[in-house]
Design an enzyme around this catalytic site. Structure first.
Site: not given
Ligand code: NI
Length: 166
Positions: A47, A52, A96-97, A138-139, A142
């Site tokens: 995701g 981000q 998470c990235l 989670h997304e 963000h």
């Molecule tokens: Ni993330």
């Protein structure tokens, strides 16, 4: 085509609340294409959300289809997503990235009903559970300026240093 630069914690831009998308045009779809390439170029990326990469708009992509044997919808472009029902709660590990060196245990709803537009503005409703529901929650965080780090009950017991990505 371009891989976009992924902002990393503690970049302040990750704390912004993102704006609704109102224009569904080719420029939006080109951005989504790049966002998806960036997600797929990252380690274990299931995701990604527009904030981000420094774009404060309510756009996310989730695709957990690499995980076999779970219920899922495949690739989803989620624009202006809203969770309209929550059921249950369950603890699970997240990465998470934007937080590449850690994972953490986070409580999420076990199943959700989601309404979201796609890249053409078409509204859909999804019922989802477990891993996919977790990824979506989670997304959406963000889009509201939150990271999984903000949801840990305890940094001492729920945060884990990651070993090198494979
Ligand atoms: Ni993330």
């Amino acid at each position: 085509m371009a891989l976009l630069n992924i902002l990393q914690y503690p970049d302040e831009r990750l704390k912004q609340v993102a704006d609704e998308v109102t224009v569904f045009d080719d420029a939006l779809r080109a951005f989504i294409h790049d966002l998806e390439e960036t997600m797929r170029g990252g380690p274990g990326g299931v995701g990604i959300a527009a904030p981000q990469v420094g774009r404060a708009e309510r756009i996310a992509i989730v695709d957990v289809s690499a995980k076999k044997k779970i219920k899922q919808h495949g690739r989803m472009v989620l624009i202006n997503p809203e969770i309209i029902e929550w059921h249950g709660s369950i603890v699970g590990r997240e990465g998470c990235l934007s937080v590449p060196d850690y994972t953490g245990n986070v409580v999420r709803a076990e199943s959700i009903t989601l309404a979201a537009q796609d890249e053409f503005g078409e509204l859909s409703r999804y019922e989802m559970e477990d891993y996919e529901a977790r990824a979506v929650q989670h997304e959406i965080d963000h889009l509201d300026g939150m990271l999984f780090l903000d949801r840990l009950v305890s940094r001492r017991s729920d945060l884990f240093k990651r070993k090198a990505y494979q």
